[in-house]
Design a protein around this motif. Structure first.
Motif, PDB file in Angstrom:
ATOM      1  N   GLY A 228      -2.925  -9.007 -14.276  1.00 26.39           N
ATOM      2  CA  GLY A 228      -3.231  -9.026 -15.697  1.00 26.39           C
ATOM      3  C   GLY A 228      -4.370  -8.137 -16.131  1.00 26.39           C
ATOM      4  O   GLY A 228      -4.718  -8.105 -17.307  1.00 26.39           O
ATOM      5  N   LYS A 229      -4.948  -7.364 -15.198  1.00 28.34           N
ATOM      6  CA  LYS A 229      -6.132  -6.567 -15.520  1.00 28.34           C
ATOM      7  C   LYS A 229      -5.915  -5.062 -15.420  1.00 28.34           C
ATOM      8  O   LYS A 229      -6.834  -4.293 -15.669  1.00 28.34           O
ATOM      9  CB  LYS A 229      -7.293  -6.964 -14.583  1.00 28.34           C
ATOM     10  N   ASP A 230      -4.725  -4.602 -15.038  1.00 27.94           N
ATOM     11  CA  ASP A 230      -4.499  -3.169 -14.815  1.00 27.94           C
ATOM     12  C   ASP A 230      -5.579  -2.592 -13.899  1.00 27.94           C
ATOM     13  O   ASP A 230      -6.230  -1.585 -14.215  1.00 27.94           O
ATOM     14  CB  ASP A 230      -4.478  -2.404 -16.144  1.00 27.94           C
ATOM     15  N   PHE A 231      -5.741  -3.223 -12.760  1.00 21.73           N
ATOM     16  CA  PHE A 231      -6.803  -2.833 -11.826  1.00 21.73           C
ATOM     17  C   PHE A 231      -6.293  -2.995 -10.397  1.00 21.73           C
ATOM     18  O   PHE A 231      -5.797  -4.063 -10.031  1.00 21.73           O
ATOM     19  CB  PHE A 231      -8.044  -3.694 -12.041  1.00 21.73           C
ATOM     20  N   GLU A 232      -6.379  -1.936  -9.597  1.00 26.90           N
ATOM     21  CA  GLU A 232      -5.936  -1.957  -8.207  1.00 26.90           C
ATOM     22  C   GLU A 232      -6.991  -1.345  -7.295  1.00 26.90           C
ATOM     23  O   GLU A 232      -7.802  -0.519  -7.726  1.00 26.90           O
ATOM     24  CB  GLU A 232      -4.639  -1.151  -8.026  1.00 26.90           C
ATOM     25  N   ILE A 233      -6.925  -1.723  -6.010  1.00 28.90           N
ATOM     26  CA  ILE A 233      -7.755  -1.116  -4.976  1.00 28.90           C
ATOM     27  C   ILE A 233      -6.856  -0.724  -3.817  1.00 28.90           C
ATOM     28  O   ILE A 233      -6.069  -1.536  -3.335  1.00 28.90           O
ATOM     29  CB  ILE A 233      -8.850  -2.072  -4.479  1.00 28.90           C
ATOM     30  N   TRP A 234      -6.967   0.530  -3.373  1.00 28.61           N
ATOM     31  CA  TRP A 234      -6.274   1.006  -2.183  1.00 28.61           C
ATOM     32  C   TRP A 234      -7.309   1.263  -1.092  1.00 28.61           C
ATOM     33  O   TRP A 234      -8.369   1.852  -1.361  1.00 28.61           O
ATOM     34  CB  TRP A 234      -5.520   2.301  -2.467  1.00 28.61           C
TER      35      TRP A 234
ATOM     36  N   ASP B 174       2.708  11.965   0.347  1.00 26.01           N
ATOM     37  CA  ASP B 174       1.660  12.361  -0.597  1.00 26.01           C
ATOM     38  C   ASP B 174       0.347  11.618  -0.384  1.00 26.01           C
ATOM     39  O   ASP B 174      -0.732  12.204  -0.514  1.00 26.01           O
ATOM     40  CB  ASP B 174       2.145  12.132  -2.030  1.00 26.01           C
ATOM     41  N   VAL B 175       0.427  10.328  -0.115  1.00 22.87           N
ATOM     42  CA  VAL B 175      -0.779   9.522   0.090  1.00 22.87           C
ATOM     43  C   VAL B 175      -0.551   8.566   1.252  1.00 22.87           C
ATOM     44  O   VAL B 175       0.583   8.147   1.499  1.00 22.87           O
ATOM     45  CB  VAL B 175      -1.167   8.722  -1.170  1.00 22.87           C
ATOM     46  N   SER B 176      -1.635   8.220   1.942  1.00 25.33           N
ATOM     47  CA  SER B 176      -1.524   7.303   3.078  1.00 25.33           C
ATOM     48  C   SER B 176      -2.666   6.299   3.035  1.00 25.33           C
ATOM     49  O   SER B 176      -3.817   6.645   3.331  1.00 25.33           O
ATOM     50  CB  SER B 176      -1.549   8.081   4.397  1.00 25.33           C
ATOM     51  N   PHE B 177      -2.334   5.066   2.641  1.00 25.61           N
ATOM     52  CA  PHE B 177      -3.320   3.995   2.621  1.00 25.61           C
ATOM     53  C   PHE B 177      -2.785   2.815   3.424  1.00 25.61           C
ATOM     54  O   PHE B 177      -1.576   2.662   3.613  1.00 25.61           O
ATOM     55  CB  PHE B 177      -3.646   3.584   1.181  1.00 25.61           C
ATOM     56  N   ASP B 178      -3.699   1.975   3.888  1.00 26.25           N
ATOM     57  CA  ASP B 178      -3.340   0.907   4.818  1.00 26.25           C
ATOM     58  C   ASP B 178      -3.178  -0.457   4.146  1.00 26.25           C
ATOM     59  O   ASP B 178      -2.448  -1.312   4.648  1.00 26.25           O
ATOM     60  CB  ASP B 178      -4.422   0.786   5.903  1.00 26.25           C
ATOM     61  N   TYR B 179      -3.872  -0.661   3.031  1.00 29.70           N
ATOM     62  CA  TYR B 179      -3.826  -1.961   2.364  1.00 29.70           C
ATOM     63  C   TYR B 179      -4.122  -1.763   0.890  1.00 29.70           C
ATOM     64  O   TYR B 179      -4.841  -0.832   0.505  1.00 29.70           O
ATOM     65  CB  TYR B 179      -4.839  -2.927   2.977  1.00 29.70           C
ATOM     66  N   ALA B 180      -3.563  -2.645   0.062  1.00 35.73           N
ATOM     67  CA  ALA B 180      -3.776  -2.520  -1.380  1.00 35.73           C
ATOM     68  C   ALA B 180      -3.790  -3.896  -2.023  1.00 35.73           C
ATOM     69  O   ALA B 180      -3.114  -4.821  -1.559  1.00 35.73           O
ATOM     70  CB  ALA B 180      -2.690  -1.651  -2.010  1.00 35.73           C
ATOM     71  N   LEU B 181      -4.572  -4.010  -3.094  1.00 35.39           N
ATOM     72  CA  LEU B 181      -4.691  -5.254  -3.839  1.00 35.39           C
ATOM     73  C   LEU B 181      -4.669  -4.954  -5.322  1.00 35.39           C
ATOM     74  O   LEU B 181      -5.038  -3.860  -5.747  1.00 35.39           O
ATOM     75  CB  LEU B 181      -6.005  -5.976  -3.507  1.00 35.39           C
TER      76      LEU B 181
ATOM     77  N   ALA C 155       0.833  -1.195   0.000  1.00 36.65           N
ATOM     78  CA  ALA C 155       0.000   0.000   0.000  1.00 36.65           C
ATOM     79  C   ALA C 155       0.872   1.251   0.000  1.00 36.65           C
ATOM     80  O   ALA C 155       1.864   1.319   0.733  1.00 36.65           O
ATOM     81  CB  ALA C 155      -0.918   0.002   1.215  1.00 36.65           C
ATOM     82  N   PRO C 156       0.537   2.257  -0.781  1.00 37.80           N
ATOM     83  CA  PRO C 156       1.310   3.503  -0.775  1.00 37.80           C
ATOM     84  C   PRO C 156       1.110   4.239   0.547  1.00 37.80           C
ATOM     85  O   PRO C 156      -0.022   4.465   0.983  1.00 37.80           O
ATOM     86  CB  PRO C 156       0.732   4.293  -1.952  1.00 37.80           C
ATOM     87  N   ASN C 157       2.194   4.590   1.187  1.00 37.31           N
ATOM     88  CA  ASN C 157       2.123   5.301   2.463  1.00 37.31           C
ATOM     89  C   ASN C 157       3.340   6.217   2.550  1.00 37.31           C
ATOM     90  O   ASN C 157       4.417   5.804   2.945  1.00 37.31           O
ATOM     91  CB  ASN C 157       2.092   4.316   3.631  1.00 37.31           C
ATOM     92  N   ASN C 158       3.148   7.459   2.135  1.00 33.14           N
ATOM     93  CA  ASN C 158       4.242   8.424   2.102  1.00 33.14           C
ATOM     94  C   ASN C 158       3.695   9.816   2.354  1.00 33.14           C
ATOM     95  O   ASN C 158       2.546   9.966   2.787  1.00 33.14           O
ATOM     96  CB  ASN C 158       4.971   8.341   0.747  1.00 33.14           C
TER      97      ASN C 158
END
Length: 213
Positions: free
Chosen positions: A81-87, A70-77, A65-68
């Motif tokens: 093969g689908k160019d698809f993410e969830i933060w 600029d952005v702070s998220f706790d989990y990411a998936l 998960a991006p956590n810096n």
């Protein structure tokens, strides 16, 4: 979450005009029962603190998960093969609510109502991602609130500028939910197209997180 999305956004907004560089995609099978990483352990604790539940969605795999600054998220998936993410970002508001109640009779010390934080957090993040593009905002209907045991919620459809911070994705759907006196959930779905496949991928993760009744 987000099975309502096609109805709300099938006709949304103008098309993204930024150029998109082709990306190499690695195809891999996503584990249905992934090992519990430290990132997942930490996230599940945040979920529990906010009186919510999380189930790992089929067809996805964990990513960092991006956590810096600029952005702070706790989990990411991601869906390989689908160019698809969830933060995902989850926050308990119990302590904030307790502090707010203590100041209700003291105008000098009175704090902002934490039950409005879901909107402030979501709107600020949507604007930060959108740059000069105005997000398309929607109030979530009561039927969706009931499905996720939430009391309030908003969604923002975003045409993304071509930025490293969002991995050069073209589109994002940001959803923020609030359970009063309890917690907030924010989820951002990223894709390089917003046609039927985007919405099918969103629906595939539609039940992964929600508040407890």
């Amino acid at each position: 979450m987000f099975a309502f999305v096609p109805a709300l956004f099938a006709q949304s907004g103008k098309e993204h005009k930024a150029s998109l560089k082709p990306r190499k995609v690695k195809f891999a099978s996503a584990p249905q029962n992934p090992a519990v990483s430290q990132q997942l352990k930490n996230f599940l604790q945040l979920v529990a603190d906010a009186n919510a539940t999380f189930s790992f969605p089929k067809g996805f795999k964990e990513i960092k998960a991006p956590n810096n600054e600029d952005v702070s998220f706790d989990y990411a998936l991601e869906m390989p093969g689908k160019d698809f993410e969830i933060w995902l970002q989850v926050r308990s508001q119990k302590e904030n609510w307790a502090a707010y109640e203590k100041t209700l009779n003291d105008k000098a010390k009175q704090q902002a109502n934490p039950d409005s934080l879901y909107y402030e957090i979501g709107k600020a993040q949507a604007l930060a991602f959108a740059g000069d593009n105005e997000p398309l905002e929607r109030v979530l209907p009561p039927s969706i609130m009931e499905r996720y045991n939430a009391d309030a919620g908003r969604s923002f459809m975003i045409n993304l500028p071509d930025e490293k911070i969002t991995k050069h994705y073209r589109y994002a759907l940001l959803i923020t939910l609030q359970k009063f006196h309890t917690g907030t959930i924010m989820a951002v779905c990223f894709s390089n197209q917003k046609g039927p496949e985007f919405f099918r991928n969103i629906v595939g993760a539609s039940n992964c997180i929600k508040f407890k009744p």
